[in-house]
Design a protein around this motif. Structure first.
Motif, PDB file in Angstrom:
ATOM      1  N   ALA A  12      -1.303   9.428  -6.068  1.00 56.98           N
ATOM      2  CA  ALA A  12      -0.644   8.596  -5.067  1.00 56.98           C
ATOM      3  C   ALA A  12      -1.689   7.687  -4.432  1.00 56.98           C
ATOM      4  O   ALA A  12      -2.835   8.089  -4.211  1.00 56.98           O
ATOM      5  CB  ALA A  12       0.007   9.472  -4.001  1.00 56.98           C
ATOM      6  N   LEU A  13      -1.292   6.470  -4.169  1.00 53.38           N
ATOM      7  CA  LEU A  13      -2.208   5.498  -3.598  1.00 53.38           C
ATOM      8  C   LEU A  13      -2.649   5.952  -2.205  1.00 53.38           C
ATOM      9  O   LEU A  13      -1.880   6.547  -1.457  1.00 53.38           O
ATOM     10  CB  LEU A  13      -1.527   4.135  -3.531  1.00 53.38           C
ATOM     11  CG  LEU A  13      -2.413   2.892  -3.479  1.00 53.38           C
ATOM     12  CD1 LEU A  13      -3.355   2.844  -4.682  1.00 53.38           C
ATOM     13  CD2 LEU A  13      -1.553   1.638  -3.439  1.00 53.38           C
ATOM     14  N   VAL A  14      -3.893   5.658  -1.872  1.00 55.26           N
ATOM     15  CA  VAL A  14      -4.490   6.012  -0.582  1.00 55.26           C
ATOM     16  C   VAL A  14      -4.792   4.718   0.178  1.00 55.26           C
ATOM     17  O   VAL A  14      -5.217   3.732  -0.441  1.00 55.26           O
ATOM     18  CB  VAL A  14      -5.787   6.822  -0.812  1.00 55.26           C
ATOM     19  CG1 VAL A  14      -6.515   7.093   0.504  1.00 55.26           C
ATOM     20  CG2 VAL A  14      -5.487   8.130  -1.547  1.00 55.26           C
ATOM     21  N   PRO A  15      -4.571   4.721   1.505  1.00 52.97           N
ATOM     22  CA  PRO A  15      -4.050   5.780   2.386  1.00 52.97           C
ATOM     23  C   PRO A  15      -2.529   5.829   2.349  1.00 52.97           C
ATOM     24  O   PRO A  15      -1.869   4.824   2.068  1.00 52.97           O
ATOM     25  CB  PRO A  15      -4.549   5.340   3.767  1.00 52.97           C
ATOM     26  CG  PRO A  15      -4.586   3.838   3.680  1.00 52.97           C
ATOM     27  CD  PRO A  15      -5.001   3.523   2.271  1.00 52.97           C
ATOM     28  N   ALA A  16      -1.989   7.004   2.668  1.00 52.37           N
ATOM     29  CA  ALA A  16      -0.536   7.156   2.678  1.00 52.37           C
ATOM     30  C   ALA A  16      -0.138   8.341   3.556  1.00 52.37           C
ATOM     31  O   ALA A  16      -0.866   9.335   3.642  1.00 52.37           O
ATOM     32  CB  ALA A  16      -0.007   7.356   1.257  1.00 52.37           C
ATOM     33  N   THR A  53       0.813  -1.207   0.000  1.00 52.02           N
ATOM     34  CA  THR A  53       0.000   0.000   0.000  1.00 52.02           C
ATOM     35  C   THR A  53       0.847   1.257   0.000  1.00 52.02           C
ATOM     36  O   THR A  53       0.337   2.347  -0.150  1.00 52.02           O
ATOM     37  CB  THR A  53      -0.908   0.030   1.242  1.00 52.02           C
ATOM     38  OG1 THR A  53      -0.095  -0.026   2.421  1.00 52.02           O
ATOM     39  CG2 THR A  53      -1.873  -1.135   1.234  1.00 52.02           C
ATOM     40  N   ASP A  54       2.170   1.121   0.163  1.00 52.21           N
ATOM     41  CA  ASP A  54       3.041   2.287   0.118  1.00 52.21           C
ATOM     42  C   ASP A  54       3.662   2.460  -1.267  1.00 52.21           C
ATOM     43  O   ASP A  54       4.647   3.154  -1.443  1.00 52.21           O
ATOM     44  CB  ASP A  54       4.159   2.170   1.167  1.00 52.21           C
ATOM     45  CG  ASP A  54       5.037   0.934   0.958  1.00 52.21           C
ATOM     46  OD1 ASP A  54       4.631   0.056   0.173  1.00 52.21           O
ATOM     47  OD2 ASP A  54       6.110   0.860   1.592  1.00 52.21           O
ATOM     48  N   ALA A  81     -15.219   5.818  -4.705  1.00 53.49           N
ATOM     49  CA  ALA A  81     -14.747   6.050  -3.341  1.00 53.49           C
ATOM     50  C   ALA A  81     -14.437   7.535  -3.168  1.00 53.49           C
ATOM     51  O   ALA A  81     -14.082   8.226  -4.124  1.00 53.49           O
ATOM     52  CB  ALA A  81     -13.500   5.219  -3.065  1.00 53.49           C
ATOM     53  N   ILE A  82     -14.573   8.011  -1.951  1.00 47.15           N
ATOM     54  CA  ILE A  82     -14.254   9.397  -1.608  1.00 47.15           C
ATOM     55  C   ILE A  82     -13.010   9.381  -0.740  1.00 47.15           C
ATOM     56  O   ILE A  82     -12.892   8.567   0.187  1.00 47.15           O
ATOM     57  CB  ILE A  82     -15.407  10.057  -0.850  1.00 47.15           C
ATOM     58  CG1 ILE A  82     -16.702   9.962  -1.657  1.00 47.15           C
ATOM     59  CG2 ILE A  82     -15.083  11.515  -0.518  1.00 47.15           C
ATOM     60  CD1 ILE A  82     -17.944  10.266  -0.842  1.00 47.15           C
ATOM     61  N   ALA A  83     -12.064  10.264  -1.041  1.00 47.04           N
ATOM     62  CA  ALA A  83     -10.827  10.300  -0.270  1.00 47.04           C
ATOM     63  C   ALA A  83     -10.387  11.728  -0.003  1.00 47.04           C
ATOM     64  O   ALA A  83     -10.701  12.643  -0.780  1.00 47.04           O
ATOM     65  CB  ALA A  83      -9.708   9.550  -1.006  1.00 47.04           C
ATOM     66  N   VAL A  84      -9.677  11.908   1.093  1.00 48.23           N
ATOM     67  CA  VAL A  84      -8.965  13.165   1.348  1.00 48.23           C
ATOM     68  C   VAL A  84      -7.528  12.939   0.896  1.00 48.23           C
ATOM     69  O   VAL A  84      -6.946  11.884   1.162  1.00 48.23           O
ATOM     70  CB  VAL A  84      -9.037  13.572   2.837  1.00 48.23           C
ATOM     71  CG1 VAL A  84     -10.459  13.972   3.191  1.00 48.23           C
ATOM     72  CG2 VAL A  84      -8.555  12.449   3.757  1.00 48.23           C
ATOM     73  N   SER A 136      -3.400  10.758   3.900  1.00 49.16           N
ATOM     74  CA  SER A 136      -4.535  10.630   2.995  1.00 49.16           C
ATOM     75  C   SER A 136      -5.352   9.434   3.464  1.00 49.16           C
ATOM     76  O   SER A 136      -4.823   8.533   4.134  1.00 49.16           O
ATOM     77  CB  SER A 136      -4.068  10.414   1.551  1.00 49.16           C
ATOM     78  OG  SER A 136      -3.314   9.211   1.443  1.00 49.16           O
ATOM     79  N   ALA A 137      -6.640   9.417   3.118  1.00 45.95           N
ATOM     80  CA  ALA A 137      -7.492   8.319   3.571  1.00 45.95           C
ATOM     81  C   ALA A 137      -8.803   8.336   2.821  1.00 45.95           C
ATOM     82  O   ALA A 137      -9.252   9.378   2.331  1.00 45.95           O
ATOM     83  CB  ALA A 137      -7.762   8.436   5.070  1.00 45.95           C
ATOM     84  N   PHE A 138      -9.420   7.179   2.722  1.00 45.80           N
ATOM     85  CA  PHE A 138     -10.783   7.094   2.214  1.00 45.80           C
ATOM     86  C   PHE A 138     -11.740   7.469   3.337  1.00 45.80           C
ATOM     87  O   PHE A 138     -11.492   7.147   4.505  1.00 45.80           O
ATOM     88  CB  PHE A 138     -11.079   5.683   1.702  1.00 45.80           C
ATOM     89  CG  PHE A 138     -10.269   5.303   0.497  1.00 45.80           C
ATOM     90  CD1 PHE A 138     -10.578   5.816  -0.754  1.00 45.80           C
ATOM     91  CD2 PHE A 138      -9.187   4.431   0.613  1.00 45.80           C
ATOM     92  CE1 PHE A 138      -9.820   5.476  -1.875  1.00 45.80           C
ATOM     93  CE2 PHE A 138      -8.431   4.082  -0.496  1.00 45.80           C
ATOM     94  CZ  PHE A 138      -8.747   4.605  -1.736  1.00 45.80           C
ATOM     95  N   VAL A 139     -12.824   8.166   2.975  1.00 44.17           N
ATOM     96  CA  VAL A 139     -13.788   8.610   3.987  1.00 44.17           C
ATOM     97  C   VAL A 139     -15.200   8.270   3.544  1.00 44.17           C
ATOM     98  O   VAL A 139     -15.479   8.128   2.344  1.00 44.17           O
ATOM     99  CB  VAL A 139     -13.673  10.128   4.259  1.00 44.17           C
ATOM    100  CG1 VAL A 139     -12.287  10.471   4.783  1.00 44.17           C
ATOM    101  CG2 VAL A 139     -13.986  10.940   3.007  1.00 44.17           C
TER     102      VAL A 139
END
Length: 246
Positions: A128-132, A22-23, A69-72, A141-144
């Motif tokens: 960039a892949l989430v979360p990171a 995931t990194d 998906a929703i992400a910050v 960063s993260a999915f919310v």
């Protein structure tokens, strides 16, 4: 492989990279042939969920697509992550996102909307892949969840690592976009996606000079009220009506 990694592989990562962590770097979302299964739209400056939610709701209600998906982003934006069941070329993915932008966010300054993957003459780039972890700030960063997205309008990040189980749970309920569904949505977007920039102005001039072949005000009213007409043209028609009645 944990549950979060499994969900990322199911939804977004190219299949040849099924064992990437995931990194992984942004290039992990683009396979060796230049194809992708992930498409990302981000809104920045400001990352306004009320605006971006028009896309989130619109693709489901109007195009019958699975919810993205929703992400910050962890820095300055809110993101929508679209998943493809089968990979497509970077250029095709970018063109599809541009069609969505024109359909739902045409009045938003294009510099605020980031579409990824972004085609480049030499090296395409992706999100960039989430979360990171964001090394420069220490934020994540993260999915919310959809109901929490508005909370992050001013601070589109987490200041602590998100729970891997929680992230996996958010992704588990999402579906990938099957090829037939993607093709159908692309066809519905196509007439709107390729409107020349001058079309609105030409239409306005035409109807104002009577070139439309009918009463100009009636024609403008029809254009303004027709929901199948691109929003940019409807706005131009409304402006022309205001000018003609002034």
């Amino acid at each position: 492989m944990n549950r979060l990694q499994s969900e990322l592989h199911r939804l977004y990562l190219p299949r040849p990279q099924a064992h990437a962590g995931t990194d992984a770097q942004p290039s992990a979302l683009i396979d060796a042939s230049g194809s992708v299964r992930a498409m990302v739209m981000a809104l920045t400056r400001p990352p306004d969920w009320e605006v971006l939610s028009r896309v989130w709701h619109g693709v489901q209600a109007e195009l019958e697509l699975p919810a993205p998906a929703i992400a910050v982003s962890g820095t300055d934006g809110l993101q929508l992550w679209f998943s493809l069941a089968e990979p497509i070329a970077v250029a095709q993915a970018h063109a599809f996102l541009e069609s969505l932008r024109l359909r739902f966010l045409c009045e938003v300054d294009a510099s605020r909307v980031h579409l990824m993957p972004a085609p480049d003459a030499s090296t395409p780039c992706h999100a960039a892949l989430v979360p990171a972890l964001q090394e420069e700030t220490g934020n994540w960063s993260a999915f919310v969840a959809p109901d929490l997205a508005p909370v992050f309008a001013d601070t589109p990040w987490l200041d602590i690592p998100p729970s891997e189980e929680g992230q996996a749970t958010l992704l588990r309920g999402l579906a990938t976009m099957k090829p037939a569904v993607f093709d159908a949505a692309s066809k519905r977007l196509a007439p709107r996606a390729h409107q020349p920039a001058a079309t609105a102005a030409v239409t306005t001039v035409a109807v104002m000079t009577g070139a439309a072949g009918e009463d100009p005000k009636r024609f403008l009213t029809q254009v303004m009220n027709d929901e199948s007409v691109p929003l940019t043209l409807r706005i131009e028609a409304a402006k022309a009506l205001l000018q003609s009645s002034g």
